[in-house]
Scaffold this active site. Sequence first.
Site: not given
Ligand code: ADP
Ligand code: MG
Length: 618
Positions: A23, A87, A187, A211
């Site tokens: 991912d 990205k 995705e 998402d």
């Molecule tokens: P991306 O797909 O954009 O790379 P992710 O799916 O990894 O991102 O999500 C990252 C986001 O999720 C960040 O803003 C992070 O702060 C948030 N996040 C991670 N854990 C939690 C949680 N327990 N509660 C709320 N937000 C969260």
């Molecule tokens: Mg993502």
Amino acid sequence: MAKIGINIATGSLQKAEMIVGIDLGTTNSLVAIIHPETKQPVALKEHDSSSLVPSVVHFDVFGNPEVGQGAKRYLESDPANTIFSAKRLMGKSYKDVSQSAGYFTYKVIDDNTDALVKVQVGSSFYSPTDLSSFILAELKKRAEHILKTPVTKAVITVPAYFNDAQRQATRDAGKLAGLDVLRIVNEPTAASLAYGLGLEKEGETTIAVYDLGGGTFDISILKITDGVFDVLSTNGDTYLGGDDIDRAIIDYWLAQKSIDIKVLQKSPNLLQTIRLSAEEAKKALSSSDQFETTIDGQVYQITKSVFEGLIDSIIGKTIDCCKNALADAKLNAGQIDSIVMVGGSTRIPAVKAAVASFFGKPVNDSINPDEVVALGAAVQADILAGNNKDFLLLDITPLSLGIETMGGLMEVLVPRNSKVPTQVGRQYTTHVDGQSSMRVSVYQGERDLVKDNRKLAEFNLTGIPGMPAGLPKVDIQFLLNADGILVVKAKELRSGVEQIIEVKPALDLTDDQVEKMLQDSIENAAADMVLRALVEARTEGEQLLAVTEKFMVKHQSLLTPDEVTQTALALQALQLAITMEDKNLIQTKIEALNETTRPFAERAMDEAVKGALKGKSI
Ligand code: ADP
Ligand code: MG
């Protein structure tokens, strides 16, 4: 034509080889595999550390890249050399991203608005593909360290709305990182696979994938018919996510403490600490009722109910997108069979509740939302490896098909492992005034220069009426039918002149020959990409030289003698740079020439000259 289940086009998978699922996220990236013993997908991580690798690249003073948590530390303290959200730039021109230019704290080059964006760090220029390749190389290295075996094959996920160019840029990034990218998967499709949705060979089901990541929100409506995924609609907001939630907490705290954000911006380290604490608070509030921390001797606190009030409008925006996506798919909420939650921000209970209430049924949230896409990519990788023998025996193309573009580069139209039948089209233009014919050379193979690939056919599209360079629109279509016959059509859209040929791509290649071609492309990937970048820089430079010279002839009267001299010097410098082997030097001189001519180019809005910059030439 090859069958996926048997040989993944190469036969090389008969050795037990790990194909990883990746991912490549805007905020975080990670790798997953199917565990060889449990047969379950697992995200790879080092001992007690997180499986998530922040998608951030920091360059030190020597220009060496560092990726991940270490790089994230520099976001506030060294913003010019710390690249996040690469990205967002994949496959984009400056024109595409100019509206959100303020979002990037590093230097995104603004020159020829139709050319692909580049990022400048010190005296080096990086394409978004280069930057993503650093992240992928880090993931590969980690996976190899954890698995204690070389990792060379991967499935990489991209958003469902990614276009051809963005998907190709992602493939190229993989190749540059030394990975053979077997498949690019959407995705939301991967997330569904992780939940086992779509693994049944028969039946029809409709799924909504919600998402909410760090900086982006995507909602996709998928229909799965007998194991085949179809994207009915996508919607979302490319600038809405966890970062906005963090910002809402920061704003709340600053208001509480009567701190002016402008003052705070002068102390990046304090701002960074507050930002990290805001994210910590947000995460904590997903499982407890209040949060408190001390920064610089001051107590910062927030309760869950205040927090939920702060993010109400953010959640509301995502629900509006869901409504639009349903409308585009011509469905109502009740017709959705399953809802899949993806992205770290869906851990927030209020988000889950709002989505469940909108669709009128419980959501699927049992799988870690920030790992679910990578886990699904691993499931797809396993299918490709032939470990799931009776699944999806579709016809695929064993090698990429494409045409020769300027500088002898291979431009892929149908990537290898594409499902057959398929049709792909792209538009090209001329680069010489009055050009009346265009040569179309069709190649098969994985190398970046056509000379290393296999030529299938060549023909001339003749009878193009005389027009200034850049005006003709030549549409090239590749139609690959189920029997493996490739039909190539070239049509100049303004005049209607057309030429069609038929080729039989792969039928006379043995599996061994295909395997050898793939092996060669992987072994030469890094060198090939360096060469490609050089050829592209040269082509860009040559085009700019031609356009500028033409401009000078036409508009000399607009220029002061000093401007004429400065431009002549900049032209000369670029001309010289093109003869050398250094793409960064060429880019620097392109930049310099653009800087010199920008003021008077703006004075003369010449449509023909602007037209000449549009579109790629063959
Ligand atoms: P991306 O797909 O954009 O790379 P992710 O799916 O990894 O991102 O999500 C990252 C986001 O999720 C960040 O803003 C992070 O702060 C948030 N996040 C991670 N854990 C939690 C949680 N327990 N509660 C709320 N937000 C969260
Ligand atoms: Mg993502």
